[in-house]
Scaffold this active site. Structure first.
Site, short mmCIF file in Angstrom:
data_model
loop_
_atom_site.label_atom_id
_atom_site.label_comp_id
_atom_site.label_asym_id
_atom_site.label_seq_id
_atom_site.Cartn_x
_atom_site.Cartn_y
_atom_site.Cartn_z
NE ARG A 1 -4.49 -1.68 2.39
CZ ARG A 1 -3.35 -1.35 2.98
NH1 ARG A 1 -2.23 -1.98 2.63
NH2 ARG A 1 -3.31 -0.43 3.90
CB SER B 1 -3.66 8.30 5.77
OG SER B 1 -2.88 7.60 4.83
N GLY C 1 0.83 -1.20 0.00
CA GLY C 1 0.00 0.00 0.00
C GLY C 1 0.87 1.25 0.00
CG ASP D 1 1.49 -0.49 10.63
OD1 ASP D 1 0.32 -0.41 10.20
OD2 ASP D 1 2.45 0.03 10.04
C1 S3P Z 1 2.63 3.61 6.34
C2 S3P Z 1 1.62 4.28 6.96
C3 S3P Z 1 0.51 3.60 7.64
C4 S3P Z 1 0.86 2.17 8.01
C5 S3P Z 1 1.51 1.44 6.88
C6 S3P Z 1 2.76 2.14 6.40
C7 S3P Z 1 3.64 4.40 5.61
O1 S3P Z 1 -0.62 3.59 6.79
O2 S3P Z 1 -0.29 1.48 8.45
O3 S3P Z 1 1.85 0.12 7.28
O4 S3P Z 1 4.69 3.84 5.24
O5 S3P Z 1 3.39 5.59 5.40
P1 S3P Z 1 -1.59 4.87 6.72
O6 S3P Z 1 -0.73 6.04 6.63
O7 S3P Z 1 -2.48 4.72 5.53
O8 S3P Z 1 -2.37 4.79 8.01
#
Ligand code: S3P
Length: 435
Positions: A121, A166, A93, A317
């Protein structure tokens, strides 16, 4: 499909180093890709998410090779090559959302696709701000999901108030802002991990941070000038978290984790565990953008607590593992304001609550979290537990299994390799038994 059987153990603990941080590795892959010349990165994560992102950068014209622990990555100076095929983002993601920002202002068309979990997602959360900046983006999945095609266009800066906490959406907008004309400002609803901001500063990209507002002046189509550099990836706190919480909840156990990243926007778990009665000490050893150090843990009988509000993004996380810890603690552990968990690699509220119940734990599910009633008499579930393509579910349940009354079979555990390929070896190194 891989499965593992995890045995209960009476002794657990020791000393170890965790692999490189997944968030930092992926951001470094993208930002060194913009640099002119060859950067040297030590501690880059060999997990699948980081490798998918690095592979995507190579499809865009970057060259990368490992020499021992050092990743040598030769950037494009900001001129990417249009890839011949869709980019395979695997399970990542972070890779997908951040790269969409980086590519939205490039003169090319790129498609990104991913595995079954990533393809479920939500991507509308990045499409909205990118389109406000002038981007053209098609989400061709069924519900605003991957595959995504980006038709690069000139961008302009915006002021964007994040509708959810986020770091991925924040970073996506900031990366797009680098190639936009004018000023881009992101306003956070709650403080989230700031690795993107820290790396911008390390690489000499001017950024203005005023409380929850982060602004930068775009460089337009030519993008920023970044020089090749040497960078170190700290150990991933989110990988260390499994051992830290499991040892903290086991009276008599001891653990030392060295070389772990201690960015305060990542380590809220430590404060929560201390509130639960955990015996934890931290020693800072170096600072390279993120503070790095050693975490010392001694096990104790923990008690429940409430976790909500601004704490949530800084342990997002770790929440499946915190729910596991709640099952071992006396009294109620309440998790609130964490609806984001429903759109992670799996619906982590439903899956964690369901799995805890199959161990005999009493759990109430809320729209935005759960209440775990502890301490539970943990019985090994009769049926194998599925990970649903979610590495953090697999690892959290493996930790709970070490406290059960009989071996526990976990299915679909190959997803662990997205963030922590050495997890099973490290579990055995600390005294766990796995087949
Ligand atoms: C992340 C941000 C978080 C986290 C993901 C990694 C990142 O997601 O849950 O494992 O690397 O910026 P969100 O920012 O969508 O909450």
């Amino acid at each position: 499909m891989h499965s593992k059987t995890v045995y209960p153990v009476s002794k657990f603990g020791g000393e170890l180093r965790v692999p490189g941080d997944k968030s930092v590795s992926q951001r470094i892959a993208m930002l060194t890709a913009l640099a002119k010349g060859t950067s040297e990165v030590s501690g880059f994560l060999h997990g699948e998410d980081a490798m998918s992102t690095l592979g995507a950068m190579c499809s865009l014209g970057v060259s990368a090779k490992f020499e021992g622990d050092i990743l040598k990555i030769t950037g494009t100076g900001g001129k990417f090559m249009e890839p011949a095929n869709p980019l395979d983002m695997g399970n990542s993601g972070t890779g997908t959302r951040l790269l969409a920002g980086l590519l939205a202002g490039q003169k090319m068309t790129v498609t990104m696709a991913g595995d079954a979990s990533l393809s479920r997602r939500p991507m509308g959360r990045i499409k909205v701000p990118l389109e406000l900046m002038g981007a053209k983006l098609d989400l061709t999945g069924e519900q605003g999901t991957l595959p995504m095609t980006i038709h690069g266009t000139p961008l302009h800066g915006i002021r964007y108030e994040l509708p959810m906490a986020s770091a991925q959406v924040k970073s996506c907008v900031l990366l797009a802002g680098l190639f936009a004309e004018g000023k881009t400002t992101v306003v956070e609803s709650r403080p989230t991990r700031d690795h993107t901001e820290k790396l911008f500063q390390t690489l000499g990209i001017p950024l203005h941070i005023d409380g929850r507002e982060i602004s930068l002046h775009g460089f337009g189509l030519k993008g920023p000038q970044i020089a090749a550099c040497k960078l170190t990836v700290p150990g991933d706190f989110s990988s260390a978290a499994f051992w830290i919480a499991a040892v903290a909840a086991r009276p008599g156990a001891e653990l030392v984790v060295r070389g772990v990243g201690l960015n305060p926007r990542r380590t809220a778990l430590l404060g929560v565990l201390k509130r639960m009665g955990a015996l934890i000490e931290v020693e800072f050893t170096e600072e390279q953008g993120d503070p790095i150090g050693t975490v010392f843990v001694r096990g104790a009988q923990l008690h429940g607590t409430e976790i909500s509000g601004d704490e949530i993004p800084n342990l997002i996380d770790e929440l499946p593992m915190l729910a596991v810890t709640g099952a071992l603690a006396k009294g109620d552990t309440v998790i609130r304001d964490a609806a984001e968990l429903r759109v992670k690699e799996s619906d982590r509220i439903a899956v964690t609550a369901g799995h805890l119940r199959s161990f005999g734990v009493e759990v109430e599910e809320h729209a935005d979290g759960m209440t775990v009633h502890g301490p539970a008499q943990l019985h090994a579930p009769k049926e194998p537990l599925a990970a649903y393509g979610d590495h953090r579910i697999a690892m959290s349940m493996a930790m709970l299994a070490t406290f059960a009354d009989a071996p526990v079979k976990l299915e679909q555990v190959e997803c662990v390799a997205t963030s922590y390929p050495d997890f099973w070896n490290h579990l055995e190194q600390l005294g766990g038994k796995v087949e």
